[in-house]
Design a protein around this motif. Sequence first.
Motif, PDB file in Angstrom:
ATOM      1  N   ARG A  29       0.830  -1.206   0.000  1.00 20.81           N
ATOM      2  CA  ARG A  29       0.000   0.000   0.000  1.00 20.81           C
ATOM      3  C   ARG A  29       0.866   1.259   0.000  1.00 20.81           C
ATOM      4  NH1 ARG A  29      -5.208   1.459   0.797  1.00 20.81           N
ATOM      5  NH2 ARG A  29      -5.853  -0.712   1.107  1.00 20.81           N
ATOM      6  N   ASN A  39      -6.593   6.713 -11.500  1.00 18.69           N
ATOM      7  CA  ASN A  39      -7.810   5.897 -11.384  1.00 18.69           C
ATOM      8  C   ASN A  39      -7.530   4.405 -11.321  1.00 18.69           C
ATOM      9  OD1 ASN A  39      -9.310   8.278 -11.492  1.00 18.69           O
ATOM     10  ND2 ASN A  39      -9.573   8.143 -13.712  1.00 18.69           N
ATOM     11  N   ILE A  41      -7.173   1.014  -9.399  1.00 17.05           N
ATOM     12  CA  ILE A  41      -7.635   0.389  -8.163  1.00 17.05           C
ATOM     13  C   ILE A  41      -6.460  -0.302  -7.483  1.00 17.05           C
ATOM     14  CG2 ILE A  41      -9.132  -1.426  -7.211  1.00 17.05           C
ATOM     15  CD1 ILE A  41     -10.951  -0.931  -9.680  1.00 17.05           C
ATOM     16  N   ARG A  76     -16.893  -5.595  -6.309  1.00 23.53           N
ATOM     17  CA  ARG A  76     -16.425  -4.423  -5.544  1.00 23.53           C
ATOM     18  C   ARG A  76     -15.605  -3.484  -6.421  1.00 23.53           C
ATOM     19  NH1 ARG A  76     -11.675  -4.313  -2.778  1.00 23.53           N
ATOM     20  NH2 ARG A  76     -11.583  -6.595  -2.704  1.00 23.53           N
ATOM     21  N   TRP A  77     -14.864  -4.054  -7.357  1.00 20.44           N
ATOM     22  CA  TRP A  77     -14.060  -3.228  -8.262  1.00 20.44           C
ATOM     23  C   TRP A  77     -14.888  -2.603  -9.378  1.00 20.44           C
ATOM     24  CZ3 TRP A  77      -9.561  -7.244  -9.148  1.00 20.44           C
ATOM     25  CH2 TRP A  77      -8.750  -7.279  -8.005  1.00 20.44           C
ATOM     26  N   ASP A 133      -5.965   8.177  -3.210  1.00 22.38           N
ATOM     27  CA  ASP A 133      -6.559   6.906  -2.780  1.00 22.38           C
ATOM     28  C   ASP A 133      -7.819   6.690  -3.602  1.00 22.38           C
ATOM     29  OD1 ASP A 133      -7.374   4.630  -1.526  1.00 22.38           O
ATOM     30  OD2 ASP A 133      -7.865   5.580   0.387  1.00 22.38           O
ATOM     31  N   TYR A 134      -7.657   6.100  -4.776  1.00 26.79           N
ATOM     32  CA  TYR A 134      -8.795   5.931  -5.679  1.00 26.79           C
ATOM     33  C   TYR A 134      -9.705   4.817  -5.167  1.00 26.79           C
ATOM     34  CZ  TYR A 134     -11.555   4.902  -9.796  1.00 26.79           C
ATOM     35  OH  TYR A 134     -12.600   4.677 -10.650  1.00 26.79           O
ATOM     36  N   GLN A 135     -10.980   5.096  -5.042  1.00 21.64           N
ATOM     37  CA  GLN A 135     -11.961   4.123  -4.570  1.00 21.64           C
ATOM     38  C   GLN A 135     -12.939   3.797  -5.698  1.00 21.64           C
ATOM     39  OE1 GLN A 135     -11.950   2.543  -1.602  1.00 21.64           O
ATOM     40  NE2 GLN A 135     -10.031   3.620  -1.172  1.00 21.64           N
ATOM     41  N   PRO A 136     -12.986   2.546  -6.118  1.00 24.36           N
ATOM     42  CA  PRO A 136     -13.886   2.183  -7.213  1.00 24.36           C
ATOM     43  C   PRO A 136     -15.347   2.207  -6.781  1.00 24.36           C
ATOM     44  CG  PRO A 136     -12.935   0.213  -6.252  1.00 24.36           C
ATOM     45  CD  PRO A 136     -12.248   1.385  -5.593  1.00 24.36           C
ATOM     46  N   THR A 137     -16.221   2.321  -7.764  1.00 25.26           N
ATOM     47  CA  THR A 137     -17.658   2.225  -7.522  1.00 25.26           C
ATOM     48  C   THR A 137     -18.100   0.802  -7.810  1.00 25.26           C
ATOM     49  OG1 THR A 137     -17.994   4.528  -8.175  1.00 25.26           O
ATOM     50  CG2 THR A 137     -19.920   3.077  -8.202  1.00 25.26           C
TER      51      THR A 137
END
Length: 277
Positions: A29, A39, A41, A76-77, A133-137
């Motif tokens: 991380r 973008n 993940i 989740r990704w 900290d890219y967070q996927p939808t």
Amino acid sequence: MSPLIEITDPKIFDPSVIIVDVRAGANARERYFQGHLPNAIFATLDDDLAAHPDAPAVGGRHPLPSLQDFAETLTRWGLTPDTHVIVYDDKSAAMGGARLWWMLRSIGHTNVQVLDGGLKAATDAGVELSTADYQPTAAAVTYPIPEEYKHTVDLEEVKQAAQDEGRVVIDVREGARYQGLTEPLDLVAGHIPGAVNLFYSNSLSPEGKYLTSQALASLYKDTIGDIKPENVIVHCGSGVTACHTLLGMEHAGITGPKLYVGSWSEWSRRGLPIATQ
């Protein structure tokens, strides 16, 4: 679709494409936050692409996650079965990138490519990396749970194949580990009797990118000979870098070899015959 994609391809920056950055190691991380493709993940080999074995003697150090767990991860990704996925890591695809490519292909998700040269190719090309900290939808519909991981073999099949002149078992670990001169990760040094050695990094140029498809075909032909691809089994220490070779084979037009997921980490813990030199 080619299994590899170049950093110059505009699809890498297409918002409809999902990019997955796969890291391995305790500081995965931290390395991601030092710089990743915009973008992308964050994923890890240990948490997202492997189960956590109670006993590596059954399944090895990096057994595949359950099909349900993998489907939940893909949901989740934000993936659907039609999503175009581009994966990479910071080790020329050898520590997670090719593993995710292989897993997706194994469940029938064919719209996936690996960034040739990985993160280094991006930095060499002057791509501006992100530290966000890219967070996927998550996908609106759950990714269907696959029926199986295709193109795998178990320990019993490897036992037979390694002694069969019509099949070949390829060990892609470095020569010193294959020869039993050193073993930094598993309990016993050596290799599966009958297996041949082809170090996975032989598939790479000095810049960390895959050789041309023609050069790869020649390299693998020297090991495989006239054996049919479906009779080829590839393994490594724990079923990760073997996927790097399987990706190279696909790029060379050799389709159908199988993965021994448990690899040396399983074989070496089962009290089975071990060869050296």
